[in-house]
Design an enzyme around this catalytic site. Structure first.
Site, short mmCIF file in Angstrom:
data_model
loop_
_atom_site.label_atom_id
_atom_site.label_comp_id
_atom_site.label_asym_id
_atom_site.label_seq_id
_atom_site.Cartn_x
_atom_site.Cartn_y
_atom_site.Cartn_z
N HIS A 34 0.86 -1.18 0.00
CA HIS A 34 0.00 0.00 0.00
C HIS A 34 0.90 1.23 0.00
CE1 HIS A 34 1.06 0.16 4.22
NE2 HIS A 34 0.53 -1.05 4.42
N GLY A 36 1.83 3.16 2.28
CA GLY A 36 2.82 3.20 3.36
C GLY A 36 4.11 2.54 2.91
N HIS A 37 3.99 1.36 2.31
CA HIS A 37 5.17 0.67 1.79
C HIS A 37 5.82 1.51 0.69
CE1 HIS A 37 2.67 -3.00 3.01
NE2 HIS A 37 3.78 -3.15 3.72
N ASP A 150 5.58 0.73 12.86
CA ASP A 150 5.96 -0.39 13.72
C ASP A 150 7.13 0.08 14.59
OD1 ASP A 150 4.36 -2.83 12.44
OD2 ASP A 150 5.01 -1.48 10.87
N SER A 186 -1.69 -3.49 5.72
CA SER A 186 -2.18 -4.57 4.86
C SER A 186 -3.41 -5.21 5.48
CB SER A 186 -1.10 -5.63 4.67
OG SER A 186 0.08 -5.03 4.20
P1 AMP Z 1 4.84 -5.13 6.58
O1 AMP Z 1 4.66 -5.49 5.15
O2 AMP Z 1 3.58 -4.86 7.31
O3 AMP Z 1 5.78 -6.05 7.30
O4 AMP Z 1 5.58 -3.71 6.58
C1 AMP Z 1 6.78 -3.51 5.87
C2 AMP Z 1 7.32 -2.16 6.22
O5 AMP Z 1 6.37 -1.16 5.90
C3 AMP Z 1 7.63 -2.00 7.71
O6 AMP Z 1 8.84 -1.27 7.85
C4 AMP Z 1 6.46 -1.19 8.21
O7 AMP Z 1 6.77 -0.41 9.33
C5 AMP Z 1 6.18 -0.31 7.00
N1 AMP Z 1 4.83 0.21 7.02
C6 AMP Z 1 3.68 -0.50 7.09
N2 AMP Z 1 2.62 0.34 7.14
C7 AMP Z 1 3.12 1.60 7.10
C8 AMP Z 1 2.53 2.90 7.13
N3 AMP Z 1 1.22 3.08 7.20
N4 AMP Z 1 3.35 3.97 7.07
C9 AMP Z 1 4.70 3.79 7.00
N5 AMP Z 1 5.31 2.61 6.97
C10 AMP Z 1 4.53 1.52 7.02
#
Ligand code: AMP
Length: 283
Positions: A34, A36-37, A150, A186
């Site tokens: 998304h 954020g990623h 996180d 996600s």
């Molecule tokens: P994940 O796929 O959930 O393991 O997240 C991968 C990376 O994306 C991690 O470093 C998370 O902290 C970051 N991340 C997930 N959601 C967000 C968000 N809304 N804003 C910024 N970084 C995010």
């Protein structure tokens, strides 16, 4: 964009880039990408000459009864998004690439993992720390980019890099939110329309506490009550924890002296969401 699956392929690419004096930034993710990623991808591209995004749903960080089997997986969509973002390599290792037969090591960070999510998800941070240590050794990036969403995970990663002398610089990206304030995740796609409507109450609670802090309240008990009052306006939010902790120690503080982190985990129906806000006198 290179789409690679094996250790040998990603190492070949990174070795070639390093040989040409190009720096490499890695964004580790579990996919279902998304904005954020994608904000981290932008940060990676602006911090280094080459950006690599890994997509690996890491079984080691899911406890029994958690959502490993239902975790959203859309590799084709993710690869398309990364291609559109100008990423240089998408690395999608299979489980046996990350954890080859005989793999028996766990990276376990103590202290900062005792609180917040670590209290409720006992295997989570050793799963995260182990996979990140392995990914750093496979990819050998100069930089690795993580989101502040996180926050405890970020503190854990900083710790392992320092303690294990992993030769990588950690970069932090800010929390990216939906227009109503809900932190992108996600897992947001699990929410029913009614749950989704109420989920932004999490952010509103944090913001109320932040406003109270900036108007002079430093007592963490009062700040927590302020956030709780706002959460309680939404009957579908079920609090798991709300804590104010030192930004790096992740240990609870009673009185805020400079900077602290307000962190929360909430169940909205069956979906567990986390969020946080920095309470800082520098803002
Ligand atoms: P994940 O796929 O959930 O393991 O997240 C991968 C990376 O994306 C991690 O470093 C998370 O902290 C970051 N991340 C997930 N959601 C967000 C968000 N809304 N804003 C910024 N970084 C995010």
């Amino acid at each position: 964009m290179n789409v690679v699956y094996s250790e040998c392929e990603i190492r070949g690419l990174v070795d070639k880039w390093h040989h040409n004096n190009l720096t490499v930034a890695l964004v580790p993710t579990m996919g279902a990408l998304h904005e954020g990623h994608l904000s981290l991808v932008e940060l990676a591209s602006s911090s280094a000459d080459r950006a690599v995004v890994s997509i690996f749903v890491n079984p080691a960080q899911f406890g029994p009864g958690e959502d490993l089997s239902e975790y959203p997986r859309n590799p084709e969509d993710d690869i398309k998004k990364l291609g559109d973002y100008g990423v240089d390599a998408a690395f999608l290792p299979t489980e046996d690439v990350v954890y080859p037969s005989g793999f028996a090591t766990k990276v376990d960070v103590t202290g900062i993992t005792d609180t917040l999510c670590g209290r409720y998800r006992p295997d989570f941070f050793s799963g995260v720390a182990t996979v990140c240590a392995v990914l750093f050794r496979i990819v050998r990036p100069d930089f690795a980019v993580f989101g502040r969403k996180d926050a405890q995970q970020f503190a854990v990663i900083k710790r392992i890099v320092e303690d294990l002398r992993l030769d990588v610089e950690i970069i932090a990206g800010p929390i990216i939110r939906e227009s109503d304030g809900l932190a992108m995740s996600s897992r947001n796609r699990y929410l029913t329309p009614k749950e989704r409507e109420q989920a932004c109450g999490i952010y509103h609670g944090l913001i109320c506490a932040s406003e109270a802090y900036h108007s002079g309240v430093a007592d963490t008990k009062v700040l927590k009550q302020t956030a709780l009052k706002e959460f309680e306006k939404n009957d579908l939010l079920e609090l798991q924890y709300l804590e104010i902790v030192g930004r790096n120690t992740m240990q609870p503080v009673k009185e805020i002296d400079g900077t602290a982190l307000m962190a929360v985990a909430v169940y909205v129906g069956k979906t567990r969401l986390i969020d946080n806000v920095l309470l800082s006198s520098a803002d």
